[in-house]
Design a protein around this motif. Structure first.
Motif, mmCIF file in Angstrom:
data_model
loop_
_atom_site.group_PDB
_atom_site.id
_atom_site.type_symbol
_atom_site.label_atom_id
_atom_site.label_comp_id
_atom_site.label_asym_id
_atom_site.label_seq_id
_atom_site.Cartn_x
_atom_site.Cartn_y
_atom_site.Cartn_z
ATOM 1 N N ILE A 52 0.809 -1.224 0.000
ATOM 2 C CA ILE A 52 0.000 0.000 0.000
ATOM 3 C C ILE A 52 0.842 1.274 0.000
ATOM 4 C CG2 ILE A 52 -1.792 1.270 1.252
ATOM 5 C CD1 ILE A 52 -2.707 -1.312 -0.141
ATOM 6 N N LEU A 53 2.037 1.235 0.565
ATOM 7 C CA LEU A 53 2.855 2.447 0.668
ATOM 8 C C LEU A 53 3.104 3.134 -0.678
ATOM 9 C CD1 LEU A 53 4.317 4.263 2.656
ATOM 10 C CD2 LEU A 53 6.366 2.842 2.373
ATOM 11 N N PRO A 54 3.315 2.390 -1.784
ATOM 12 C CA PRO A 54 3.514 3.091 -3.074
ATOM 13 C C PRO A 54 2.319 3.933 -3.520
ATOM 14 C CG PRO A 54 4.334 0.840 -3.214
ATOM 15 C CD PRO A 54 3.604 0.951 -1.909
ATOM 16 N N MET A 55 1.111 3.609 -3.061
ATOM 17 C CA MET A 55 -0.062 4.369 -3.503
ATOM 18 C C MET A 55 0.036 5.851 -3.127
ATOM 19 S SD MET A 55 -3.293 1.843 -2.896
ATOM 20 C CE MET A 55 -3.484 0.316 -3.824
ATOM 21 N N PRO A 56 0.175 6.199 -1.839
ATOM 22 C CA PRO A 56 0.303 7.627 -1.509
ATOM 23 C C PRO A 56 1.599 8.239 -2.022
ATOM 24 C CG PRO A 56 0.614 6.279 0.453
ATOM 25 C CD PRO A 56 0.108 5.368 -0.613
ATOM 26 N N LEU A 57 2.667 7.448 -2.109
ATOM 27 C CA LEU A 57 3.934 7.989 -2.601
ATOM 28 C C LEU A 57 3.820 8.397 -4.072
ATOM 29 C CD1 LEU A 57 6.582 5.631 -0.932
ATOM 30 C CD2 LEU A 57 5.901 7.940 -0.250
ATOM 31 N N LEU A 58 3.168 7.561 -4.884
ATOM 32 C CA LEU A 58 2.977 7.892 -6.297
ATOM 33 C C LEU A 58 2.096 9.128 -6.463
ATOM 34 C CD1 LEU A 58 2.471 4.322 -7.820
ATOM 35 C CD2 LEU A 58 4.377 5.879 -8.287
ATOM 36 N N LEU A 59 1.029 9.212 -5.661
ATOM 37 C CA LEU A 59 0.118 10.351 -5.776
ATOM 38 C C LEU A 59 0.755 11.647 -5.281
ATOM 39 C CD1 LEU A 59 -3.286 8.780 -4.681
ATOM 40 C CD2 LEU A 59 -2.631 9.518 -6.964
ATOM 41 N N SER A 60 1.641 11.550 -4.301
ATOM 42 C CA SER A 60 2.252 12.766 -3.740
ATOM 43 C C SER A 60 3.138 13.473 -4.749
ATOM 44 C CB SER A 60 3.062 12.408 -2.495
ATOM 45 O OG SER A 60 4.175 11.577 -2.833
ATOM 46 N N ARG A 61 3.517 12.806 -5.817
ATOM 47 C CA ARG A 61 4.371 13.401 -6.854
ATOM 48 C C ARG A 61 3.564 14.033 -7.989
ATOM 49 N NH1 ARG A 61 9.593 10.910 -6.662
ATOM 50 N NH2 ARG A 61 9.813 11.217 -8.922
ATOM 51 N N GLN A 62 2.237 13.901 -7.942
ATOM 52 C CA GLN A 62 1.386 14.392 -9.019
ATOM 53 C C GLN A 62 0.984 15.853 -8.779
ATOM 54 O OE1 GLN A 62 0.607 12.892 -11.768
ATOM 55 N NE2 GLN A 62 1.115 10.758 -11.398
ATOM 56 N N PRO A 63 0.769 16.642 -9.860
ATOM 57 C CA PRO A 63 0.296 18.032 -9.705
ATOM 58 C C PRO A 63 -1.201 18.076 -9.417
ATOM 59 C CG PRO A 63 0.565 17.508 -12.032
ATOM 60 C CD PRO A 63 1.060 16.308 -11.267
ATOM 61 N N PHE A 64 -1.630 19.108 -8.688
ATOM 62 C CA PHE A 64 -3.045 19.268 -8.345
ATOM 63 C C PHE A 64 -3.840 19.831 -9.521
ATOM 64 C CE2 PHE A 64 -1.046 20.140 -4.079
ATOM 65 C CZ PHE A 64 -1.354 18.902 -3.562
ATOM 66 N N CYS A 65 -5.122 19.493 -9.546
ATOM 67 C CA CYS A 65 -6.065 20.139 -10.466
ATOM 68 C C CYS A 65 -6.752 21.296 -9.742
ATOM 69 C CB CYS A 65 -7.112 19.142 -10.958
ATOM 70 S SG CYS A 65 -6.451 17.902 -12.097
ATOM 71 N N ALA A 66 -7.526 22.070 -10.495
ATOM 72 C CA ALA A 66 -8.243 23.191 -9.886
ATOM 73 C C ALA A 66 -9.349 22.693 -8.958
ATOM 74 C CB ALA A 66 -8.820 24.086 -10.975
ATOM 75 N N ASN A 67 -9.978 21.592 -9.323
ATOM 76 C CA ASN A 67 -11.072 21.052 -8.516
ATOM 77 C C ASN A 67 -10.510 20.170 -7.408
ATOM 78 O OD1 ASN A 67 -13.462 20.103 -7.528
ATOM 79 N ND2 ASN A 67 -13.775 18.602 -9.168
ATOM 80 N N HIS A 68 -10.715 20.582 -6.160
ATOM 81 C CA HIS A 68 -10.198 19.842 -5.015
ATOM 82 C C HIS A 68 -11.306 19.124 -4.246
ATOM 83 C CE1 HIS A 68 -6.205 22.304 -4.608
ATOM 84 N NE2 HIS A 68 -6.363 21.739 -5.783
ATOM 85 N N ILE A 69 -12.481 18.992 -4.857
ATOM 86 C CA ILE A 69 -13.611 18.370 -4.165
ATOM 87 C C ILE A 69 -13.636 16.873 -4.464
ATOM 88 C CG2 ILE A 69 -16.115 18.312 -3.922
ATOM 89 C CD1 ILE A 69 -16.169 21.238 -4.725
ATOM 90 N N ILE A 70 -13.521 16.060 -3.419
ATOM 91 C CA ILE A 70 -13.579 14.607 -3.552
ATOM 92 C C ILE A 70 -15.003 14.164 -3.212
ATOM 93 C CG2 ILE A 70 -12.675 12.392 -2.735
ATOM 94 C CD1 ILE A 70 -10.126 13.840 -1.938
#
Length: 323
Positions: free
Chosen positions: A158-176
């Motif tokens: 599971i650890l690679p999941m947040p690590l991979l996402l933490s390197r991605q740029p944000f979009c304008a929409n932050h609503i989950i």
């Protein structure tokens, strides 16, 4: 009850919307959520207390029950308190770090729970198919090592999941549009190429569920073969009764997990609020029912729980000396 509208403006913060389309019913939805969570905590903490107090329960099967109780508490606690904050106080903001941390713990607890269920199936296989060597094959030290191995597997997967996402740029929409930070729901908030994230999440889900279910099926196939070789019908029933609780827990855990995972990726026609409610039930129903099922089906545990309940309810009884 006061409602605080705290929709974050910070670009490093996400907003968990709760259950889209049912915002006006959040207070009513919180009633079963909080009730199930409270029952889950009481039941699992009771299992941990009774097994930890009673030396007669220092056995591999009850060690596994404690592991299951800990994973159930971890799973539900990683999701339900934040969901209740959304329902009760409209506190929808969550930092990116907090979101990724929640994602890690809830998915790691889910993988760990699957490992515990596999170990339970192996425990039942040894108890029925090779009972004379049970104490040699499965002792407390070996169960602890298997539990540690399951924990290491969960962290590494599971650890690679947040690590991979933490390197991605944000979009304008932050609503989950969810009550918690599910991996795929969070991945959709990033503007970079998330193909790797999607494939990794799908592969891990399939590897964990398919591999673990194959091992469980193998264990029960060998158990059924052994049971059919026994001539006594009474022995048949006794052998199968020892597996009933585990089968019920396994069905409750894997069925909603598979449904939630598949519908999130392929169920485009399902209404979002239906999917989100069903996804939350995975973190509510099994943790609530698991201690109840094992408490009802396991006579030794049921008797010990009854003993402590009687002592607590009986006036003038203050000694809690373990038997």
């Amino acid at each position: 009850m006061a409602v605080f509208n705290l929709t974050p403006a910070d670009p490093s913060t996400f907003t968990l919307s709760g259950i889209p389309g049912l915002e006006t019913a959040h207070i009513w939805i919180s009633i079963p959520f909080s009730t199930f969570y409270t029952i889950s905590l009481l039941g699992n903490c009771t299992v941990l207390f009774v097994v930890g107090t009673e030396q007669t329960l220092y056995k591999p099967m009850y060690q596994l029950l404690c592991m299951l109780a800990l994973t159930d508490i971890s799973m539900s606690t990683s999701v339900v308190p934040k969901a209740l904050c959304i329902f009760w106080f409209n506190l929808k903001g969550i930092t990116v770090g907090g979101c990724l941390t929640q994602m890690f713990f809830l998915h790691a607890a889910s993988v760990m729970q699957s490992a515990v269920l596999v170990t339970m199936a192996f425990d039942r296989y040894v108890a029925i198919c090779d009972p004379l060597r049970y104490a040699t094959i499965l002792n407390n030290a070996r169960i602890a090592k298997l539990g540690l191995l399951g924990l290491i597997r969960a962290v590494l997967f599971i650890l690679p999941m947040p690590l991979l996402l933490s390197r991605q740029p944000f979009c304008a929409n932050h609503i989950i549009p969810h009550t918690y930070c599910d991996h795929i729901a969070v991945a959709k908030m990033f503007c970079g190429d998330i193909t790797v994230n999607r494939l990794y999440g799908l592969v891990i889900a399939l590897v964990v569920v398919v591999l673990d279910l194959m091992l469980i099926a193998l264990s029960y196939g060998l158990i059924i073969r052994t049971v059919f070789r026994i001539s006594s019908k009474k022995a048949h029933q006794k052998a199968l009764n020892t597996c009933t609780a585990h089968i019920c827990v396994m069905l409750m855990s894997y069925t909603p997990c598979l449904f939630s995972s598949l519908t999130h990726r392929f169920g485009q026609g399902i209404a979002p609020h239906i999917h989100i409610i069903l996804a939350n039930l995975y973190f509510l129903i099994p943790p609530m029912l698991n201690p109840i099922i094992y408490g009802v089906k396991t006579k030794e545990l049921r008797d010990k729980v009854g003993k402590y309940t009687f002592r607590m309810c009986s006036p003038g009884t203050t000694d809690f000396k373990p038997a």
